[in-house]
Design an enzyme around this catalytic site. Structure first.
Site, PDB file in Angstrom:
ATOM      1  N   GLY A 144      35.563   8.850  -2.856  1.00 19.07           N
ATOM      2  CA  GLY A 144      34.828  10.022  -2.395  1.00 19.07           C
ATOM      3  C   GLY A 144      35.717  11.112  -1.817  1.00 19.07           C
ATOM      4  O   GLY A 144      35.513  12.299  -2.100  1.00 19.07           O
ATOM      5  N   ALA A 145      36.702  10.718  -1.021  1.00 18.81           N
ATOM      6  CA  ALA A 145      37.554  11.725  -0.377  1.00 18.81           C
ATOM      7  C   ALA A 145      38.378  12.475  -1.421  1.00 18.81           C
ATOM      8  O   ALA A 145      38.489  13.706  -1.366  1.00 18.81           O
ATOM      9  CB  ALA A 145      38.461  11.064   0.653  1.00 18.81           C
ATOM     10  N   TYR A 185      43.501   9.379  10.354  1.00 11.84           N
ATOM     11  CA  TYR A 185      44.061   9.941  11.579  1.00 11.84           C
ATOM     12  C   TYR A 185      43.852   8.967  12.725  1.00 11.84           C
ATOM     13  O   TYR A 185      43.081   8.004  12.612  1.00 11.84           O
ATOM     14  CB  TYR A 185      43.418  11.301  11.912  1.00 11.84           C
ATOM     15  CG  TYR A 185      41.926  11.257  11.903  1.00 11.84           C
ATOM     16  CD1 TYR A 185      41.216  11.608  10.766  1.00 11.84           C
ATOM     17  CD2 TYR A 185      41.210  10.805  13.019  1.00 11.84           C
ATOM     18  CE1 TYR A 185      39.838  11.536  10.733  1.00 11.84           C
ATOM     19  CE2 TYR A 185      39.828  10.729  12.990  1.00 11.84           C
ATOM     20  CZ  TYR A 185      39.150  11.095  11.845  1.00 11.84           C
ATOM     21  OH  TYR A 185      37.784  11.008  11.813  1.00 11.84           O
ATOM     22  N   ASN A 201      45.747   6.149  -8.903  1.00 14.55           N
ATOM     23  CA  ASN A 201      44.827   5.206  -8.273  1.00 14.55           C
ATOM     24  C   ASN A 201      45.136   3.778  -8.716  1.00 14.55           C
ATOM     25  O   ASN A 201      45.611   3.554  -9.828  1.00 14.55           O
ATOM     26  CB  ASN A 201      43.376   5.563  -8.631  1.00 14.55           C
ATOM     27  CG  ASN A 201      42.382   4.861  -7.724  1.00 14.55           C
ATOM     28  OD1 ASN A 201      42.577   4.821  -6.499  1.00 14.55           O
ATOM     29  ND2 ASN A 201      41.342   4.295  -8.289  1.00 14.55           N
ATOM     30  N   SER A 260      33.070  14.116  15.585  1.00 18.59           N
ATOM     31  CA  SER A 260      32.370  15.359  15.235  1.00 18.59           C
ATOM     32  C   SER A 260      31.561  15.951  16.393  1.00 18.59           C
ATOM     33  O   SER A 260      31.569  17.180  16.570  1.00 18.59           O
ATOM     34  CB  SER A 260      31.488  15.144  14.008  1.00 18.59           C
ATOM     35  OG  SER A 260      32.306  14.908  12.888  1.00 18.59           O
ATOM     36  N   ASP A 271      35.078  19.216   2.678  1.00 19.07           N
ATOM     37  CA  ASP A 271      36.302  18.419   2.847  1.00 19.07           C
ATOM     38  C   ASP A 271      37.524  19.081   2.189  1.00 19.07           C
ATOM     39  O   ASP A 271      38.605  19.132   2.770  1.00 19.07           O
ATOM     40  CB  ASP A 271      36.122  17.017   2.246  1.00 19.07           C
ATOM     41  CG  ASP A 271      35.326  16.093   3.156  1.00 19.07           C
ATOM     42  OD1 ASP A 271      35.268  16.350   4.375  1.00 19.07           O
ATOM     43  OD2 ASP A 271      34.765  15.101   2.650  1.00 19.07           O
ATOM     44  N   LYS A 325      27.872   9.977   1.379  1.00 15.10           N
ATOM     45  CA  LYS A 325      28.095  11.307   0.797  1.00 15.10           C
ATOM     46  C   LYS A 325      27.457  11.455  -0.591  1.00 15.10           C
ATOM     47  O   LYS A 325      27.004  12.542  -0.945  1.00 15.10           O
ATOM     48  CB  LYS A 325      29.589  11.624   0.746  1.00 15.10           C
ATOM     49  CG  LYS A 325      30.178  11.866   2.141  1.00 15.10           C
ATOM     50  CD  LYS A 325      31.627  12.276   2.088  1.00 15.10           C
ATOM     51  CE  LYS A 325      32.196  12.326   3.503  1.00 15.10           C
ATOM     52  NZ  LYS A 325      33.615  12.706   3.529  1.00 15.10           N
TER      53      LYS A 325
HETATM   54  P1  NDP Z   1      36.428   5.225  -0.934  1.00 13.30           P
HETATM   55  O1  NDP Z   1      36.044   3.851  -0.549  1.00 13.30           O
HETATM   56  O2  NDP Z   1      35.462   6.089  -1.677  1.00 13.30           O
HETATM   57  O3  NDP Z   1      37.752   5.157  -1.874  1.00 13.30           O
HETATM   58  C1  NDP Z   1      38.811   4.351  -1.534  1.00 13.30           C
HETATM   59  C2  NDP Z   1      40.023   4.649  -2.431  1.00 13.30           C
HETATM   60  O4  NDP Z   1      41.150   3.967  -1.865  1.00 13.30           O
HETATM   61  C3  NDP Z   1      39.880   4.141  -3.866  1.00 13.30           C
HETATM   62  O5  NDP Z   1      40.532   5.057  -4.707  1.00 13.30           O
HETATM   63  C4  NDP Z   1      40.600   2.784  -3.815  1.00 13.30           C
HETATM   64  O6  NDP Z   1      41.149   2.393  -5.060  1.00 13.30           O
HETATM   65  C5  NDP Z   1      41.732   3.132  -2.864  1.00 13.30           C
HETATM   66  N1  NDP Z   1      42.271   1.950  -2.170  1.00 13.30           N
HETATM   67  C6  NDP Z   1      41.639   1.148  -1.280  1.00 13.30           C
HETATM   68  N2  NDP Z   1      42.496   0.221  -0.805  1.00 13.30           N
HETATM   69  C7  NDP Z   1      43.690   0.429  -1.418  1.00 13.30           C
HETATM   70  C8  NDP Z   1      44.965  -0.209  -1.339  1.00 13.30           C
HETATM   71  N3  NDP Z   1      45.178  -1.257  -0.544  1.00 13.30           N
HETATM   72  N4  NDP Z   1      45.974   0.295  -2.094  1.00 13.30           N
HETATM   73  C9  NDP Z   1      45.772   1.364  -2.914  1.00 13.30           C
HETATM   74  N5  NDP Z   1      44.582   2.002  -3.023  1.00 13.30           N
HETATM   75  C10 NDP Z   1      43.553   1.547  -2.276  1.00 13.30           C
HETATM   76  O7  NDP Z   1      36.920   5.922   0.419  1.00 13.30           O
HETATM   77  P2  NDP Z   1      36.955   7.489   0.744  1.00 13.30           P
HETATM   78  O8  NDP Z   1      37.508   8.181  -0.442  1.00 13.30           O
HETATM   79  O9  NDP Z   1      35.650   7.928   1.271  1.00 13.30           O
HETATM   80  O10 NDP Z   1      37.970   7.569   1.990  1.00 13.30           O
HETATM   81  C11 NDP Z   1      39.376   7.356   1.852  1.00 13.30           C
HETATM   82  C12 NDP Z   1      40.089   7.680   3.172  1.00 13.30           C
HETATM   83  O11 NDP Z   1      40.037   9.057   3.490  1.00 13.30           O
HETATM   84  C13 NDP Z   1      39.526   6.946   4.387  1.00 13.30           C
HETATM   85  O12 NDP Z   1      40.618   6.438   5.141  1.00 13.30           O
HETATM   86  C14 NDP Z   1      38.800   8.024   5.164  1.00 13.30           C
HETATM   87  O13 NDP Z   1      38.765   7.746   6.544  1.00 13.30           O
HETATM   88  C15 NDP Z   1      39.661   9.234   4.847  1.00 13.30           C
HETATM   89  N6  NDP Z   1      38.942  10.537   4.998  1.00 13.30           N
HETATM   90  C16 NDP Z   1      39.391  11.451   5.928  1.00 13.30           C
HETATM   91  C17 NDP Z   1      38.773  12.677   6.072  1.00 13.30           C
HETATM   92  C18 NDP Z   1      39.286  13.667   7.102  1.00 13.30           C
HETATM   93  O14 NDP Z   1      38.574  14.632   7.409  1.00 13.30           O
HETATM   94  N7  NDP Z   1      40.480  13.499   7.613  1.00 13.30           N
HETATM   95  C19 NDP Z   1      37.607  13.069   5.234  1.00 13.30           C
HETATM   96  C20 NDP Z   1      37.232  12.047   4.272  1.00 13.30           C
HETATM   97  C21 NDP Z   1      37.874  10.828   4.181  1.00 13.30           C
HETATM   98  P3  NDP Z   1      40.254   1.600  -6.161  1.00 13.30           P
HETATM   99  O15 NDP Z   1      39.455   2.638  -6.876  1.00 13.30           O
HETATM  100  O16 NDP Z   1      41.270   0.938  -7.025  1.00 13.30           O
HETATM  101  O17 NDP Z   1      39.398   0.621  -5.399  1.00 13.30           O
END
Ligand code: NDP
Length: 268
Positions: free
Chosen positions: A130-131, A216, A151, A17, A102, A66
């Site tokens: 969160g994403a 990314y 999910n 950023s 986002d 967040k």
């Molecule tokens: P969270 O920790 O809030 O959520 C993670 C999610 O991933 C949950 O739904 C979880 O499922 C699922 N998950 C985790 N591991 C696995 C797996 N092995 N198989 C299947 N599902 C899985 O993370 P965020 O939502 O904050 O972030 C997610 C991704 O998005 C990250 O990689 C982050 O870097 C990316 N991101 C990119 C942005 C950009 O600008 N490009 C902006 C924001 C995020 P469960 O609920 O079952 O645990």
């Protein structure tokens, strides 16, 4: 006086950023500074308030703060309210205003940069963290034919879909409930971070489909799988730059050009 901004996260050293906002400021002639600041896991609010007391004008917020940022705001945009998460703070006197850019960043990357219209399309969104929360509303605003949120913990996907019922054709469930082929498949899970692939059926991609990984900066099993199935693949770098541009616009009232900044980061 130079206006100061920052991104707060934990960890934060990897953040792109500061580079992005420095490019936006240079391009638009804005007198501002932007730093990456580590907030302690138990001290997010104090760290942000100290930054504001020192003259900070606004901030971005990333993992894992967040939701805490959402709670800190006295006023929020409608999209931040719905998302339950805030990635952009603006300090106006005593007031802390929160936005979530986002979803707008993702939609802009898909529609403007990648030329993938979403109206009338079938979209599969993987993840309910969160994403994912931040992008459901903006995706539905585009008028897709259907949005299915899938999910690992199916309940979370169903709850998230229910929160947006009435705003479009949206449903949620587990991976065993994924049926048919999708035009756009978005990975908003943390699976790529762990080098894992969510259990998608092979026939999930419609002809000409786009696979989009929010992750990314590295090859992911999801994008490799998508390419092997004949889909187009894109990573989340464009989303990162576009969400930053939305935040920059909120703070400075000027819209920077994103394409040269995306190209710069890709080259680096
Ligand atoms: P969270 O920790 O809030 O959520 C993670 C999610 O991933 C949950 O739904 C979880 O499922 C699922 N998950 C985790 N591991 C696995 C797996 N092995 N198989 C299947 N599902 C899985 O993370 P965020 O939502 O904050 O972030 C997610 C991704 O998005 C990250 O990689 C982050 O870097 C990316 N991101 C990119 C942005 C950009 O600008 N490009 C902006 C924001 C995020 P469960 O609920 O079952 O645990």
């Amino acid at each position: 006086m130079t206006d100061t901004y920052a991104v707060f996260g934990n960890p934060i050293a990897h953040s792109k950023s500061p580079r992005i906002h420095a490019e936006f400021a240079r391009q638009t002639g804005q007198d501002m500074r932007y730093a990456a600041l580590l907030a302690p896991l138990e001290g997010f609010t104090e760290t942000v308030l100290a930054f504001r007391a020192g003259g900070g004008r606004g901030a971005n917020v990333t993992v894992p703060f967040k939701e805490a940022a959402w709670a800190l705001c006295g006023r929020r945009s409608a999209r931040a309210e719905l998302a339950g998460a805030v990635n952009t703070l603006k300090f106006d006197g005593e007031e802390i205003y929160g936005d979530n850019t986002d979803g707008a960043g993702l939609v802009r990357d898909l529609t403007a940069n990648l030329d993938v219209p979403l109206a009338g399309r079938r979209i599969l969104l993987m993840g309910a963290g969160g994403a994912a929360r931040g992008v459901v509303g903006p995706l539905l605003e585009q008028g897709p034919r259907a949005l299915f949120i899938v999910n690992r913990t199916a309940d979370k996907a169903m709850t998230l879909a229910a929160a947006f019922a009435g705003q479009g054709v949206v449903a949620g469930g587990g991976y065993d409930a994924v049926r048919g082929a999708y035009d756009v498949v978005i990975n908003a899970t943390a699976a790529s971070l762990a080098g894992e692939l969510p259990p998608l059926p092979e026939q999930v991609f419609a002809p000409g489909a786009l696979a989009y990984d929010m992750m990314y900066g590295r090859d992911t099993p999801f994008l490799a799988f998508a390419l092997a199935q004949g889909a187009r693949a894109a990573d989340g770098l464009g989303m990162l730059v576009e969400q930053a541009a939305e935040a920059f616009f909120l703070w400075r009232g000027v819209r920077p050009l994103t394409a040269p900044v995306i190209a710069l980061l890709r080259a680096a």
